[in-house]
Design an enzyme around this catalytic site. Structure first.
Site, mmCIF file in Angstrom:
data_model
loop_
_atom_site.group_PDB
_atom_site.id
_atom_site.type_symbol
_atom_site.label_atom_id
_atom_site.label_comp_id
_atom_site.label_asym_id
_atom_site.label_seq_id
_atom_site.Cartn_x
_atom_site.Cartn_y
_atom_site.Cartn_z
ATOM 1 N N HIS A 192 0.885 -1.146 -0.443
ATOM 2 C CA HIS A 192 -0.283 -0.192 0.093
ATOM 3 C C HIS A 192 1.124 1.164 0.460
ATOM 4 O O HIS A 192 1.710 0.777 0.067
ATOM 5 C CB HIS A 192 -1.099 -0.190 1.136
ATOM 6 C CG HIS A 192 -0.455 0.337 2.332
ATOM 7 N ND1 HIS A 192 -0.907 0.777 3.505
ATOM 8 C CD2 HIS A 192 0.614 0.013 2.875
ATOM 9 C CE1 HIS A 192 -0.570 1.042 4.993
ATOM 10 N NE2 HIS A 192 0.649 0.798 4.071
ATOM 11 N N CYS A 251 5.729 6.524 4.635
ATOM 12 C CA CYS A 251 4.864 5.261 4.488
ATOM 13 C C CYS A 251 3.800 5.953 2.865
ATOM 14 O O CYS A 251 2.835 5.688 2.428
ATOM 15 C CB CYS A 251 3.588 5.448 5.502
ATOM 16 S SG CYS A 251 4.004 5.002 6.710
ATOM 17 N N HIS A 288 4.959 0.030 -0.542
ATOM 18 C CA HIS A 288 5.794 -0.754 0.437
ATOM 19 C C HIS A 288 4.868 -1.797 1.284
ATOM 20 O O HIS A 288 3.696 -1.657 0.293
ATOM 21 C CB HIS A 288 6.267 0.376 1.862
ATOM 22 C CG HIS A 288 5.405 0.722 2.894
ATOM 23 N ND1 HIS A 288 4.337 1.572 2.327
ATOM 24 C CD2 HIS A 288 4.767 -0.025 4.024
ATOM 25 C CE1 HIS A 288 3.575 2.091 3.484
ATOM 26 N NE2 HIS A 288 3.867 1.203 5.281
ATOM 27 N N HIS A 321 3.263 -4.681 4.347
ATOM 28 C CA HIS A 321 3.123 -5.265 5.301
ATOM 29 C C HIS A 321 2.681 -6.828 5.478
ATOM 30 O O HIS A 321 1.865 -7.065 4.098
ATOM 31 C CB HIS A 321 1.944 -5.214 6.321
ATOM 32 C CG HIS A 321 2.896 -2.803 6.088
ATOM 33 N ND1 HIS A 321 3.257 -3.116 7.650
ATOM 34 C CD2 HIS A 321 1.535 -1.632 6.054
ATOM 35 C CE1 HIS A 321 3.915 -1.922 7.443
ATOM 36 N NE2 HIS A 321 2.582 -1.211 6.721
ATOM 37 N N ASP A 325 -5.076 -10.161 -0.408
ATOM 38 C CA ASP A 325 -3.866 -10.623 -0.298
ATOM 39 C C ASP A 325 -3.086 -10.717 -1.030
ATOM 40 O O ASP A 325 -3.682 -11.342 -2.217
ATOM 41 C CB ASP A 325 -4.196 -12.793 0.304
ATOM 42 C CG ASP A 325 -2.940 -13.337 0.347
ATOM 43 O OD1 ASP A 325 -1.425 -12.684 1.422
ATOM 44 O OD2 ASP A 325 -2.607 -14.333 0.751
ATOM 45 N N HIS A 326 -1.565 -11.171 -0.920
ATOM 46 C CA HIS A 326 -0.698 -10.244 -2.081
ATOM 47 C C HIS A 326 -2.041 -9.923 -2.933
ATOM 48 O O HIS A 326 -1.186 -9.368 -4.457
ATOM 49 C CB HIS A 326 -0.355 -11.535 -2.907
ATOM 50 C CG HIS A 326 0.187 -12.667 -1.449
ATOM 51 N ND1 HIS A 326 -0.216 -13.582 -0.689
ATOM 52 C CD2 HIS A 326 1.765 -12.363 -2.387
ATOM 53 C CE1 HIS A 326 0.959 -14.130 -0.782
ATOM 54 N NE2 HIS A 326 2.402 -14.127 -1.418
ATOM 55 N N GLU A 348 -0.698 -3.703 11.920
ATOM 56 C CA GLU A 348 -0.413 -3.254 10.970
ATOM 57 C C GLU A 348 1.252 -3.380 11.496
ATOM 58 O O GLU A 348 2.067 -4.125 10.170
ATOM 59 C CB GLU A 348 0.144 -2.041 10.560
ATOM 60 C CG GLU A 348 -0.399 -1.486 8.301
ATOM 61 C CD GLU A 348 -0.697 -0.076 9.053
ATOM 62 O OE1 GLU A 348 -1.446 0.078 7.851
ATOM 63 O OE2 GLU A 348 0.440 0.668 9.489
#
Lengths: 137, 137, 137, 137, 137, 137
Positions: A14, A33, A39, A41, A79-80, A126
């Site tokens: 994100h 961020c 980047h 998580h 996811d991914h 996070e």
């Protein structure tokens, strides 16, 4: 009244930024961020529901069903993935952990009501140092 | 001979793919990890060095120095970054956890030798279910 | 209303005892925790604040600011310190986890109000088996 | 009002099933958890009590006393036991995590009242992905 | 040479005892672990393999394949099972963590060799306080 | 050859400093860890032994015996103690994690040999970010 919680995990990319702001303004407000090249998580998601036990089975809700609802409505969509670009229910919203948790609540709540289960809390971690909780109001 | 380990954490985005392959081929080999719009992780890095104690201080190496070397050579270059696009020492390499750990070793090793410390192990955890260890040979 | 939590860690020495009691009396009430030569802990501190999202940024509060307030008001005063002897806001108070958490609340609360943020919970973990929560009333 | 929590662990075997149902019916409702030859867990139990501090000692309750009550009333009766067959307070009840947590509450509550301590929450973790919380009503 | 590790979890019941001994003798040697009515654990299994990277993909082995081998050969046979009575490869063996880890090695090793991967370590955690490692010799 | 590990925990106070140095010199070398009024840690200790299985019991060593040796020789002497002032086997030694681990090895090794068990590793975690391993040579 009993509360049961199911943990699920997912990985995603994100970026926190306002489209109408310059990269410099975004950097000032969101720091690292706001990196334009993204980047990511390992998110940990805790979904808590509440209600009365089924007197026969001793279950509030079969956790396999709860897990399959969370996977169907949330995990399979995030996811991914790139949360800014690929997640329909986050379109046009800054993917801060706060906003993300609130929108996960909105996605899950309607479905859980169909199973006579009341959503109690969405907790989204996070990093090991930061998490958000949302109770629906 | 004593072994000391320092843990550091960082967040980053990446994508596993071969430039010369089609998206379809990449999807077949790398699955969700080849998502063209990236995903990311909270990486946990364990750096282990080995050596003899300083008989006076009882230290193998001041962990503040070890931590500052790791931050200077690795964390500052990868934290909140896109590993494929922004990390000089990963340029042109597929950022699998295996390749990433080997290249972290190469970056750290020269610097640690200057402090008379032998690098023993780079352990890189990508998720709670997967990690890589590299011992330099 | 959303709740966000920041985790910070610190190490400190302390001793549970009443000055007006003999060592023997202290031992009877506080056991090993009254050791006159001190013992210590790796404390884990979770600070939870609550409030409305900023509709623009999607933030309740920038976690870098929350972290810097916690470090300024608490961590810098207790980390690697003797809680009985060196921590101004614990002077004259038995440094039980309960008392410690309440006084951390009092230190943080005023500062957070200046940032329009309401402190919700101070959670202080003394060991992996014991923790205290205080909600301000 | 302060809340303190004590963690205790135990290992046990159990099986989810209704005696009046066939193995096939049990399998349909309870899945693998109905295996007639048992399975088991490392349970993690968090007991939270609430109350006012003793102004002298700074204690809500001596955690050694709380731990010894939990061990006396619960752990000694369930650790390394078969919950269906050997735990008096679970006789005739399906040992779902929900039912188990409620009955642990009932066992502990009376004893804690004798110590002027109010039980606030029983949290029982069955796996790293599932837990139950019960607040007594 | 690189080492990669995959974590998998499962729950099972077991009992430590020698058939030819009386319950009293078993109790003396194995303590609570010999309870004739079983107890159980949440086992955590870490499988480490070693080898050279594929220069193209940067993989030692696709972790989805490693995970599917572990699930096929081990998890599907032990999860929610009674290790003494239902696990073919543990028949006639005392299911101590040591014996269990050695037999998991034997089950996995042949299969991994077919994939040109060398098994390096089986680590089996029975509780948060106890684990076993086996390196095949 | 199998390796089994037992985890034990304890809390203690310590200070890193050279008696012959001034407080200023100690501060330069040891930083916050030289605080004259002490600080402390929740230490986590992992003791690994190695050897052949007893073919009858499937045990390398009864973990209750291993635990009781560790408690007798180490935990009872360091828990809730001041390592500089109260621990006989650390007298005159700087209680760095490195020195502490080596001396724990020396204390345990002789006793374990009496039980025909070879000590393999002492791992001592001082914080979640730092640990030391010692293999006896």
């Amino acid at each position: 009244m009993v509360y049961i919680t199911r943990r699920e995990i997912f990985n995603a990319a994100h970026r926190l930024f306002m489209e109408e702001w310059s990269d410099q303004q975004n950097l000032e407000v969101f720091g690292k961020c706001s990196n334009p090249l993204w980047h990511g998580h390992n998110y940990i998601l805790y979904i808590t529901i509440k209600g009365e036990l089924d007197p026969q089975t001793g279950y509030l809700m079969d956790l396999r069903i709860l897990s399959s609802i969370i996977n169907d409505k949330i995990i399979s969509k995030v996811d991914h993935k790139n949360i800014n670009l690929e997640v329909e229910f986050m379109k046009g919203k800054i993917p801060s952990a706060e906003n993300f948790a609130i929108n996960i609540w909105n996605e899950l709540n309607a479905e859980l009501l169909k199973h006579n289960c009341a959503l109690h809390c969405v907790k989204l971690c996070e990093t090991e140092n930061n998490y958000v909780e949302y109770f629906g109001k």
